[in-house]
Motif scaffolding. Structure first.
Motif, PDB file in Angstrom:
ATOM      1  N   LYS A 152       0.832  -1.203   0.000  1.00 19.03           N
ATOM      2  CA  LYS A 152       0.000   0.000   0.000  1.00 19.03           C
ATOM      3  C   LYS A 152       0.869   1.255   0.000  1.00 19.03           C
ATOM      4  O   LYS A 152       2.003   1.254   0.449  1.00 19.03           O
ATOM      5  CB  LYS A 152      -0.893   0.021   1.244  1.00 19.03           C
ATOM      6  CG  LYS A 152      -1.861  -1.133   1.331  1.00 19.03           C
ATOM      7  CD  LYS A 152      -2.946  -1.038   0.291  1.00 19.03           C
ATOM      8  CE  LYS A 152      -4.071  -0.145   0.792  1.00 19.03           C
ATOM      9  NZ  LYS A 152      -5.228  -0.218  -0.129  1.00 19.03           N
ATOM     10  N   ARG A 153       0.262   2.312  -0.506  1.00 22.18           N
ATOM     11  CA  ARG A 153       0.888   3.623  -0.432  1.00 22.18           C
ATOM     12  C   ARG A 153       0.656   4.150   0.982  1.00 22.18           C
ATOM     13  O   ARG A 153      -0.461   4.288   1.408  1.00 22.18           O
ATOM     14  CB  ARG A 153       0.176   4.551  -1.424  1.00 22.18           C
ATOM     15  CG  ARG A 153       1.066   5.380  -2.287  1.00 22.18           C
ATOM     16  CD  ARG A 153       0.273   5.920  -3.459  1.00 22.18           C
ATOM     17  NE  ARG A 153       0.318   5.001  -4.588  1.00 22.18           N
ATOM     18  CZ  ARG A 153       1.364   4.900  -5.391  1.00 22.18           C
ATOM     19  NH1 ARG A 153       2.427   5.653  -5.211  1.00 22.18           N
ATOM     20  NH2 ARG A 153       1.353   4.049  -6.397  1.00 22.18           N
ATOM     21  N   ASP A 154       1.695   4.369   1.752  1.00 18.99           N
ATOM     22  CA  ASP A 154       1.524   4.955   3.083  1.00 18.99           C
ATOM     23  C   ASP A 154       2.736   5.838   3.350  1.00 18.99           C
ATOM     24  O   ASP A 154       3.563   6.035   2.470  1.00 18.99           O
ATOM     25  CB  ASP A 154       1.360   3.866   4.155  1.00 18.99           C
ATOM     26  CG  ASP A 154       2.531   2.913   4.212  1.00 18.99           C
ATOM     27  OD1 ASP A 154       3.639   3.299   3.792  1.00 18.99           O
ATOM     28  OD2 ASP A 154       2.348   1.781   4.670  1.00 18.99           O
ATOM     29  N   ASP A 155       2.857   6.361   4.579  1.00 20.35           N
ATOM     30  CA  ASP A 155       3.971   7.299   4.806  1.00 20.35           C
ATOM     31  C   ASP A 155       5.328   6.593   4.755  1.00 20.35           C
ATOM     32  O   ASP A 155       6.343   7.211   4.505  1.00 20.35           O
ATOM     33  CB  ASP A 155       3.813   8.089   6.114  1.00 20.35           C
ATOM     34  CG  ASP A 155       2.798   7.452   7.047  1.00 20.35           C
ATOM     35  OD1 ASP A 155       1.725   7.070   6.544  1.00 20.35           O
ATOM     36  OD2 ASP A 155       3.076   7.342   8.250  1.00 20.35           O
ATOM     37  N   VAL A 156       5.337   5.272   5.019  1.00 25.50           N
ATOM     38  CA  VAL A 156       6.619   4.566   4.989  1.00 25.50           C
ATOM     39  C   VAL A 156       6.973   4.133   3.570  1.00 25.50           C
ATOM     40  O   VAL A 156       8.140   4.120   3.190  1.00 25.50           O
ATOM     41  CB  VAL A 156       6.593   3.309   5.900  1.00 25.50           C
ATOM     42  CG1 VAL A 156       8.012   2.859   6.216  1.00 25.50           C
ATOM     43  CG2 VAL A 156       5.819   3.580   7.175  1.00 25.50           C
ATOM     44  N   ALA A 157       5.961   3.775   2.785  1.00 23.43           N
ATOM     45  CA  ALA A 157       6.207   3.214   1.452  1.00 23.43           C
ATOM     46  C   ALA A 157       6.950   4.212   0.586  1.00 23.43           C
ATOM     47  O   ALA A 157       6.559   5.363   0.466  1.00 23.43           O
ATOM     48  CB  ALA A 157       4.902   2.839   0.788  1.00 23.43           C
ATOM     49  N   SER A 158       8.012   3.749   0.006  1.00 20.92           N
ATOM     50  CA  SER A 158       8.763   4.632  -0.862  1.00 20.92           C
ATOM     51  C   SER A 158       8.056   4.668  -2.195  1.00 20.92           C
ATOM     52  O   SER A 158       7.573   3.666  -2.685  1.00 20.92           O
ATOM     53  CB  SER A 158      10.154   4.075  -1.047  1.00 20.92           C
ATOM     54  OG  SER A 158      10.077   2.849  -1.717  1.00 20.92           O
ATOM     55  N   SER A 159       7.998   5.828  -2.775  1.00 19.51           N
ATOM     56  CA  SER A 159       7.505   5.888  -4.145  1.00 19.51           C
ATOM     57  C   SER A 159       8.724   5.931  -5.047  1.00 19.51           C
ATOM     58  O   SER A 159       8.658   6.362  -6.186  1.00 19.51           O
ATOM     59  CB  SER A 159       6.605   7.102  -4.339  1.00 19.51           C
ATOM     60  OG  SER A 159       6.830   8.035  -3.335  1.00 19.51           O
ATOM     61  N   ARG A 160       9.861   5.474  -4.472  1.00 19.34           N
ATOM     62  CA  ARG A 160      11.110   5.376  -5.200  1.00 19.34           C
ATOM     63  C   ARG A 160      10.896   4.669  -6.541  1.00 19.34           C
ATOM     64  O   ARG A 160      10.308   3.607  -6.599  1.00 19.34           O
ATOM     65  CB  ARG A 160      12.066   4.514  -4.376  1.00 19.34           C
ATOM     66  CG  ARG A 160      13.436   5.089  -4.249  1.00 19.34           C
ATOM     67  CD  ARG A 160      14.261   4.224  -3.346  1.00 19.34           C
ATOM     68  NE  ARG A 160      13.381   3.441  -2.483  1.00 19.34           N
ATOM     69  CZ  ARG A 160      13.589   3.202  -1.211  1.00 19.34           C
ATOM     70  NH1 ARG A 160      14.589   3.628  -0.611  1.00 19.34           N
ATOM     71  NH2 ARG A 160      12.782   2.481  -0.497  1.00 19.34           N
ATOM     72  N   ALA A 161      11.393   5.296  -7.593  1.00 22.19           N
ATOM     73  CA  ALA A 161      11.288   4.662  -8.900  1.00 22.19           C
ATOM     74  C   ALA A 161      12.254   3.481  -8.956  1.00 22.19           C
ATOM     75  O   ALA A 161      13.281   3.485  -8.285  1.00 22.19           O
ATOM     76  CB  ALA A 161      11.619   5.664  -9.984  1.00 22.19           C
ATOM     77  N   VAL A 162      11.907   2.485  -9.739  1.00 23.08           N
ATOM     78  CA  VAL A 162      12.806   1.351  -9.930  1.00 23.08           C
ATOM     79  C   VAL A 162      13.980   1.830 -10.778  1.00 23.08           C
ATOM     80  O   VAL A 162      13.776   2.402 -11.842  1.00 23.08           O
ATOM     81  CB  VAL A 162      12.088   0.208 -10.673  1.00 23.08           C
ATOM     82  CG1 VAL A 162      13.006  -0.991 -10.796  1.00 23.08           C
ATOM     83  CG2 VAL A 162      10.811  -0.165  -9.963  1.00 23.08           C
ATOM     84  N   ARG A 163      15.193   1.625 -10.278  1.00 20.69           N
ATOM     85  CA  ARG A 163      16.370   2.072 -11.031  1.00 20.69           C
ATOM     86  C   ARG A 163      16.932   0.930 -11.850  1.00 20.69           C
ATOM     87  O   ARG A 163      17.300  -0.097 -11.312  1.00 20.69           O
ATOM     88  CB  ARG A 163      17.458   2.550 -10.060  1.00 20.69           C
ATOM     89  CG  ARG A 163      17.563   4.058  -9.970  1.00 20.69           C
ATOM     90  CD  ARG A 163      18.848   4.467  -9.294  1.00 20.69           C
ATOM     91  NE  ARG A 163      19.958   4.533 -10.235  1.00 20.69           N
ATOM     92  CZ  ARG A 163      21.139   5.015  -9.925  1.00 20.69           C
ATOM     93  NH1 ARG A 163      21.393   5.448  -8.704  1.00 20.69           N
ATOM     94  NH2 ARG A 163      22.091   5.063 -10.824  1.00 20.69           N
ATOM     95  N   ASN A 164      17.003   1.130 -13.149  1.00 23.14           N
ATOM     96  CA  ASN A 164      17.597   0.097 -13.999  1.00 23.14           C
ATOM     97  C   ASN A 164      18.762   0.658 -14.802  1.00 23.14           C
ATOM     98  O   ASN A 164      19.091   0.156 -15.863  1.00 23.14           O
ATOM     99  CB  ASN A 164      16.539  -0.497 -14.929  1.00 23.14           C
ATOM    100  CG  ASN A 164      15.560  -1.376 -14.152  1.00 23.14           C
ATOM    101  OD1 ASN A 164      15.972  -2.209 -13.340  1.00 23.14           O
ATOM    102  ND2 ASN A 164      14.282  -1.171 -14.369  1.00 23.14           N
ATOM    103  N   ASP A 165      19.375   1.730 -14.264  1.00 26.26           N
ATOM    104  CA  ASP A 165      20.407   2.427 -15.040  1.00 26.26           C
ATOM    105  C   ASP A 165      21.714   2.576 -14.260  1.00 26.26           C
ATOM    106  O   ASP A 165      22.429   3.552 -14.415  1.00 26.26           O
ATOM    107  CB  ASP A 165      19.890   3.810 -15.442  1.00 26.26           C
ATOM    108  CG  ASP A 165      19.572   4.681 -14.225  1.00 26.26           C
ATOM    109  OD1 ASP A 165      19.519   4.137 -13.098  1.00 26.26           O
ATOM    110  OD2 ASP A 165      19.393   5.894 -14.403  1.00 26.26           O
TER     111      ASP A 165
END
Ligand code: MN
Length: 332
Positions: A152-165
């Motif tokens: 779930k989206r919550d205050d802890v969840a990172s909305s960090r993008a997946v890095r593939n570079d």
């Protein structure tokens, strides 16, 4: 619910070290959860929540989703006894679930919501997992066992993008070995430099120039996914062929004779559990790397660290190798 009959029926209590599952237990403590990494015929993670004196259980073929909004298949399996929350060990060949069980994470949880269809939203407080997940009886492909686990989206969840570079760190050629306590030395592996990505448990090998090497070295890729104790991580290393003496040999690799053993010599860890660790020192990253890789998977090896650079260099020259690598222990 709270029925261990199926659990007992699948197991022979005298032949497996797993808890026998005599009866459901009452508890007044906080509710516990556990995620076990189960290296069986097919590697998977088992997700278990305490409920009514037993552990509700799901098998996750791709591990726990770690980024907000991500979801993964959760196959509902039989309830397990509460004692199973602390079980780790070998289930002998020939028994149900034969293989190795490790505790990947554990802790307590709060029930946030329970839906009428059985769906659960829980807030986990573990060492690796912190935040909110929802279990949905989605009946994927019409099978009632096929649930979904959603981060779930919550205050802890990172909305960090997946890095593939990620870009591999490159070396500088030098005539003299740098010396001093802050330097460590490694064999200079002679093969194909490859970043190893594990995404949702799926491996991918990428060359220095960003070319996909997964199809070229499928066994190495598979071994990486089996060795990594995280469904979301990125390592750096070199795919090498070994000659008859067990030395890395670029010519053996180019000749590509069938049966030439390949190894993935891994020397760095860039991301673990979806979190980049580029700001840690090399020594700290290597500690994490040691914990990440299952040493029983022989195709994936951690490149050794040596304190005496001159001795390593002399040995390398004697073996006909190209040279050695010097790395600063404190570098990012
Ligand atoms: Mn399992």
């Amino acid at each position: 619910m709270a029925d261990l009959e199926e659990y007992r029926a699948k197991r022979n209590a005298g032949k497996t070290p797993e808890p026998p599952g005599d009866k459901a237990k009452k508890s007044s403590r906080k509710l516990v959860f556990v995620v076990q990494r189960h290296s069986a015929r097919a590697l998977h993670y088992d997700f278990r929540l305490e409920r009514d004196g037993v552990l509700l259980s799901w098998a996750l073929p791709r591990g726990v989703p770690l980024r907000a909004g991500e979801r993964s298949l959760a196959v509902h399996v039989e309830d397990h006894p509460l004692d199973y929350a602390t079980f780790a060990g070998e289930i002998p060949k020939g028994n149900y679930g034969a293989g190795t069980v490790e505790i990947w994470d554990s802790g307590t949880y709060e029930l946030v919501e329970e839906k009428r269809d059985g769906g659960l939203t829980v807030r986990l407080h573990g060492k690796r997992l912190e935040g909110t997940w929802t279990l949905v009886p989605a009946k994927l492909d019409g099978d009632p066992k096929n649930w979904l686990l959603i981060r779930k989206r919550d205050d802890v969840a990172s909305s960090r993008a997946v890095r593939n570079d990620y870009k591999p760190m490159l070396a500088t050629l030098a005539d003299k070995l740098p010396t001093g306590d802050d330097w460590a030395y490694e064999v200079k592996w002679d093969g194909y430099r490859a970043l190893g990505y594990v995404r949702g448990g799926e491996p991918r090998l990428v060359s220095r120039n960003g070319n996909d090497l997964t199809k070229r070295f499928p066994d190495v890729a598979k071994a990486l996914a089996k060795a990594a104790r995280s469904p979301e991580c990125v390592v750096d290393g070199e795919v090498c062929a070994l000659d008859e003496q067990g030395r890395p040999s670029f010519s053996a690799m180019q000749q590509g004779k069938p049966g030439t053993p390949l190894v993935y010599a891994v020397f760095d860890l860039l991301e673990v559990d979806g979190v980049p660790i580029l700001d840690l020192t090399l020594v700290e990253r290597r500690e994490r790397l040691e914990a990440l890789l299952d040493a029983r998977q022989k195709t994936v090896q951690i490149s050794g660290f040596f304190d005496d650079g001159q001795a390593l260099y002399d040995a390398a020259v004697e073996q006909g190798l190209e040279g050695v690598m010097a790395k600063r222990r404190g570098s990012h």
